[in-house]
Design a protein around this motif. Structure first.
Motif, PDB file in Angstrom:
ATOM      1  N   GLY A 230      -4.321   3.010  -9.694  1.00 46.85           N
ATOM      2  CA  GLY A 230      -4.423   2.414  -8.371  1.00 46.85           C
ATOM      3  C   GLY A 230      -3.144   2.527  -7.560  1.00 46.85           C
ATOM      4  O   GLY A 230      -3.172   2.575  -6.329  1.00 46.85           O
ATOM      5  N   VAL A 233      -2.381   5.108  -4.612  1.00 46.12           N
ATOM      6  CA  VAL A 233      -2.681   4.810  -3.205  1.00 46.12           C
ATOM      7  C   VAL A 233      -1.395   4.504  -2.448  1.00 46.12           C
ATOM      8  O   VAL A 233      -1.160   5.013  -1.336  1.00 46.12           O
ATOM      9  CB  VAL A 233      -3.651   3.616  -3.106  1.00 46.12           C
ATOM     10  N   ALA A 237       0.762   6.310   0.362  1.00 45.87           N
ATOM     11  CA  ALA A 237       0.910   5.548   1.603  1.00 45.87           C
ATOM     12  C   ALA A 237       2.366   5.455   2.042  1.00 45.87           C
ATOM     13  O   ALA A 237       2.657   5.395   3.250  1.00 45.87           O
ATOM     14  CB  ALA A 237       0.318   4.147   1.427  1.00 45.87           C
ATOM     15  N   TRP A 242       3.965   3.182   4.948  1.00 41.73           N
ATOM     16  CA  TRP A 242       3.474   1.896   4.426  1.00 41.73           C
ATOM     17  C   TRP A 242       4.643   0.944   4.231  1.00 41.73           C
ATOM     18  O   TRP A 242       5.666   1.278   3.632  1.00 41.73           O
ATOM     19  CB  TRP A 242       2.746   2.127   3.110  1.00 41.73           C
ATOM     20  N   HIS A 259      -1.953  -5.026   1.213  1.00 34.81           N
ATOM     21  CA  HIS A 259      -3.118  -4.453   0.543  1.00 34.81           C
ATOM     22  C   HIS A 259      -2.945  -4.242  -0.966  1.00 34.81           C
ATOM     23  O   HIS A 259      -3.866  -3.733  -1.609  1.00 34.81           O
ATOM     24  CB  HIS A 259      -3.534  -3.122   1.192  1.00 34.81           C
ATOM     25  N   VAL A 263      -6.080  -3.694  -3.849  1.00 31.32           N
ATOM     26  CA  VAL A 263      -6.210  -2.595  -4.803  1.00 31.32           C
ATOM     27  C   VAL A 263      -6.166  -3.121  -6.234  1.00 31.32           C
ATOM     28  O   VAL A 263      -6.888  -2.635  -7.110  1.00 31.32           O
ATOM     29  CB  VAL A 263      -5.100  -1.541  -4.577  1.00 31.32           C
TER      30      VAL A 263
END
Length: 418
Positions: A230, A233, A237, A242, A259, A263
């Motif tokens: 995970g 991501v 990002a 991010w 976020h 996730v």
């Protein structure tokens, strides 16, 4: 997987094992220095600190890095078996002995009719691919218990159950060894032995020292470790601005920011789905062969490793050890996913410790390493699941081979199986 068999092949495997393990020992004893973070500090600092607390008669209640079941105390205290050595040195030697035990079990099992030495070779080659980290964590000790459980379970289901329960009290995941036991008597014997063993040892642990189950809270509060599937991501990002960060939490590097909680929750949901698939498979499966318990355990370990919020480098020794048991049996369908795990193990060394700074920085090299390592694991899990389903569920594949049997027995299972 084709390997040399017979006396000469086994002699070669022992020679390769001895050479590679000597290199690992030289690394953990710092005769050679491996680039990157010092992988031995977990033993010399963290484990040693836990050891001092455990000797006072309590679990490390105030240390959030203690995230292990109560049986882990045995691994942490195990250097007392070699009182003539310093703590870290004794720990490394004990891991070496567990490594040798696994090889001996695999070679012994591979010498019986209907078996092969491929499993021993996978172990010989795979373990050093993880680098010195594999000797600087207690996961290999747990894997040794799992290998012994699966091999003993062919003839003695109660031993499988007892060892699986003991392994689960060391590090939880060995409970997955029970998922593939044959319906009927084998399941009743193994699962009942596991339940009794877990109950007795769990009660002893709870009465022996306070804080035996404090690890449950610490595990619940863990976040998304940067080496997990995970986490890819957020590695990607970060290339697009991010606004998050990498923080040292609960003993590992985790992502923190927008976020991340979502996730992390999705990863837990995937673990629930993996459990659901295993439950459906268990209800649908009808054809249980001598290799099915190992194949099912390998599949289960892969599924829960891939969906975990944490995929630390040493975790790769879990599927590696179970895959080695699979390859002992000629009928196993797990050769391809086992090879994928082997390659993922090699990439893991490049990721940690060699390239860990790149992973923390989420630069191009770090992202590529994580994408390849986790991509290999993510590919191995569904391949293993599909092969297990086709091998055991009626009607899943046309033209089932003649060597299959009903749940009551199997024609290609030798009476002298390991």
């Amino acid at each position: 997987m084709t390997v040399r068999t017979g006396t000469s092949g086994r002699g070669l495997s022992l020679a390769v094992w001895g050479l590679t393990r000597a290199v690992l020992l030289l690394c953990v004893f710092k005769v050679f220095t491996v680039p990157g973070p010092d992988v031995t500090s977990d033993v010399s600092v963290i484990y040693r600190g836990w050891y001092e607390v455990l000797r006072t008669g309590s679990y490390p209640l105030d240390d959030v890095t203690w995230q292990y079941p109560p049986g882990a105390a045995l691994a942490v205290l195990s250097p007392d078996l070699l009182p003539f050595l310093e703590y870290a040195s004794a720990f490394f030697v004990l891991v070496l002995l567990c490594d040798a035990l696994v090889l001996g079990l695999l070679l012994y099992a591979g010498g019986r009719p209907g078996t092969r030495d491929a499993g021993a070779w996978l172990w010989v080659v795979g373990v050093p691919l993880l680098g010195p980290t594999v000797y600087a964590r207690y996961d290999l000790m747990v894997t040794a218990v799992a290998v012994a459980a699966l091999l003993a379970g062919v003839r003695h289901p109660r031993v499988l159950g007892a060892l699986a329960a003991f392994g689960a009290l060391l590090k939880v995941w060995p409970v997955l060894l029970l998922v593939g036991t044959a319906r009927g008597r084998a399941t009743r014997r193994s699962w009942s032995a596991a339940a009794v063993t877990a109950a007795v040892l769990g009660l002893v642990a709870a009465l022996a020292a306070p804080g035996a189950y404090a690890f449950l809270t610490f595990q619940r509060d863990r976040g998304l470790e940067i080496e997990s599937l995970g986490a890819l991501v957020f590695h990607v990002a970060r290339q697009f601005g991010w606004q998050g960060a990498v923080e040292l939490r609960y003993g590992s590097m985790e992502f923190a920011g927008p976020h991340v909680a979502l996730v992390s929750t999705l990863a837990l949901a995937l673990s629930v789905l993996a459990f659901g698939w295993l439950l459906v498979w268990r209800l649908r499966a009808r054809t249980f062969a001598v290799h099915t318990p190992a194949d099912a355990a390998f599949t289960a370990v892969l599924l829960f490793t891939v969906t975990s919020r944490v995929i630390s480098p040493q975790y790769l020794v879990w599927p590696l050890g179970v895959a080695a048991v699979c390859l002992v049996f000629r009928g196993s369908r797990m050769v391809l996913p086992a090879c994928l795990v082997l390659v993922a193990t090699a990439v893991t060394l490049l990721e940690f410790p060699l390239g860990f700074a790149h992973v923390v920085a989420s630069d191009a090299q770090g992202v590529a390493l994580m994408a390849v390592r986790n991509g290999l694991l993510a590919a191995a899990a569904p391949v293993a699941a599909l092969r297990l389903w086709r091998d055991t569920v009626p009607g899943a594949r046309q033209g089932l081979a003649a060597e299959r049997i009903s749940p009551a027995g199997r024609s290609d299972t030798p009476a002298s199986a390991p």
